[in-house]
Design an enzyme around this catalytic site. Structure first.
Site, mmCIF file in Angstrom:
data_model
loop_
_atom_site.group_PDB
_atom_site.id
_atom_site.type_symbol
_atom_site.label_atom_id
_atom_site.label_comp_id
_atom_site.label_asym_id
_atom_site.label_seq_id
_atom_site.Cartn_x
_atom_site.Cartn_y
_atom_site.Cartn_z
ATOM 1 N N PRO A 1 -4.402 15.163 -4.439
ATOM 2 C CA PRO A 1 -3.535 15.184 -5.627
ATOM 3 C C PRO A 1 -2.163 15.777 -5.322
ATOM 4 O O PRO A 1 -1.261 15.696 -6.145
ATOM 5 C CB PRO A 1 -4.311 16.063 -6.619
ATOM 6 C CG PRO A 1 -5.240 16.870 -5.788
ATOM 7 C CD PRO A 1 -5.549 16.058 -4.570
ATOM 8 N N GLU B 1 -13.170 22.156 -3.011
ATOM 9 C CA GLU B 1 -11.811 22.581 -3.362
ATOM 10 C C GLU B 1 -10.765 21.899 -2.484
ATOM 11 O O GLU B 1 -9.560 22.101 -2.654
ATOM 12 C CB GLU B 1 -11.667 24.106 -3.212
ATOM 13 C CG GLU B 1 -12.330 24.910 -4.309
ATOM 14 C CD GLU B 1 -11.852 24.501 -5.695
ATOM 15 O OE1 GLU B 1 -10.642 24.289 -5.887
ATOM 16 O OE2 GLU B 1 -12.713 24.381 -6.582
ATOM 17 N N ARG C 1 -5.476 -6.748 -0.731
ATOM 18 C CA ARG C 1 -4.813 -7.841 -1.463
ATOM 19 C C ARG C 1 -3.543 -8.312 -0.784
ATOM 20 O O ARG C 1 -3.093 -9.425 -0.994
ATOM 21 C CB ARG C 1 -4.436 -7.384 -2.877
ATOM 22 C CG ARG C 1 -5.575 -7.132 -3.798
ATOM 23 C CD ARG C 1 -5.062 -6.627 -5.133
ATOM 24 N NE ARG C 1 -4.289 -7.642 -5.845
ATOM 25 C CZ ARG C 1 -4.817 -8.666 -6.496
ATOM 26 N NH1 ARG C 1 -6.120 -8.804 -6.543
ATOM 27 N NH2 ARG C 1 -4.056 -9.540 -7.102
ATOM 28 N N ASP D 1 1.840 -11.190 -8.971
ATOM 29 C CA ASP D 1 1.393 -9.951 -9.612
ATOM 30 C C ASP D 1 2.562 -9.058 -10.009
ATOM 31 O O ASP D 1 3.645 -9.158 -9.452
ATOM 32 C CB ASP D 1 0.522 -9.129 -8.648
ATOM 33 C CG ASP D 1 -0.882 -9.684 -8.505
ATOM 34 O OD1 ASP D 1 -1.314 -10.443 -9.387
ATOM 35 O OD2 ASP D 1 -1.527 -9.342 -7.502
#
Ligand code: SAH
Length: 244
Positions: free
Chosen positions: A93, A120, A158, A173
């Site tokens: 993150p 963690e 893709r 797309d």
């Protein structure tokens, strides 16, 4: 393209290799996907891959030893003489937010190692020593890097030549070549309780359809994603379509 994923949950990747476009690409050999489990490189009775954090506090931290050996093993298995060592990315993150541009760049690599954290997270010294880039799904925390790695790999697959059939072109797309959202799509039936398909799509006039779709894409991008719209360089035709 060769990809090795370092994960405590290799079975999660069956979802990628068994189903849909990614499954077909892997079966066709467009991408070889291997998993390496750090637990296979532990020597203690409990096969521990984590330990308590120095300084105290909740949760556990993935330790350097098994992860570093798992990465070495992946590198050895992927080694192609004369080719550079694979890039190592850590799903985190705290990394750079994934977007189509990041994905397209990674899809150019011959080989890639993707590291999935749990608990963690990972001892910082492994990140310092081994990781080339940290990549995030977005500003929220999930329980492990596996789902993030699968999002990354699916989006990369893709982009590989021949991964999509003719009818699935990635060039149409959202985000394909510019920060533009895709137009709305309709299929049969023509009328659902009075909600009808826009008549231009039934006209058979390919030029009118192209213009309608382009206009819809522009309007959607402007209304839904002003941040993207601000970055768009509009052609004369596109300015005119928006004025209509
Ligand atoms: N304590 C960490 C979060 C650990 S979550 C922090 O606050 O930064 C456990 C693992 O899940 C992480 O090591 C990472 O691999 C993965 N993860 C969690 N959220 C993610 C996200 N937004 N993008 C990519 N990976 C994520």
């Amino acid at each position: 393209m060769q990809v090795s994923v370092i994960t405590l949950f290799p079975e999660m990747f069956d979802a990628l290799s068994d189903a849909g476009i990614s499954g077909r690409a892997i079966k066709q050999g467009l991408l070889s996907l291997a998993t390496v489990n750090p637990r296979d490189f532990t020597e203690d009775r409990h096969h521990s891959v984590d330990d308590r954090p120095y300084g105290g506090g909740p949760g556990m931290v993935m330790t350097v030893g098994p992860l570093s050996q798992a990465i070495d093993s992946a590198k050895t298995n992927m080694n192609v003489p004369g080719k550079p060592s694979p890039k190592v990315v850590y799903m985190s993150p705290q990394g750079k937010r994934l977007d189509q541009q990041v994905i397209n760049e990674l899809a150019q690599q011959d080989s890639l190692i993707v590291l999935c954290g749990r608990y963690e997270g990972i001892d910082e010294r492994l990140i310092d020593a081994e990781v080339d880039q940290e990549l995030s799904l977005g500003d929220y925390v999930i329980s492990g890097g596996e789902l993030a790695a699968m999002v990354l790999l699916d989006a990369m697959i893709r982009q590989l030549p021949d991964a999509l059939g003719d009818s699935e072109s990635a060039s149409q797309d959202s985000f394909a070549s510019r920060p533009l959202l895709d137009c709305p799509h309709y299929s049969r039936p023509e009328d659902i309780a009075g909600r009808v398909v826009p008549s231009v799509l039934l006209s058979g006039d390919h030029e009118a359809i192209r213009r309608w779709r382009l206009r819809q894409s522009l309007i959607r991008t402007r209304d839904r994603r002003p941040d993207l719209f601000a970055k768009l360089q509009l052609s004369d035709e596109e300015c005119k379509l928006l004025d209509e």
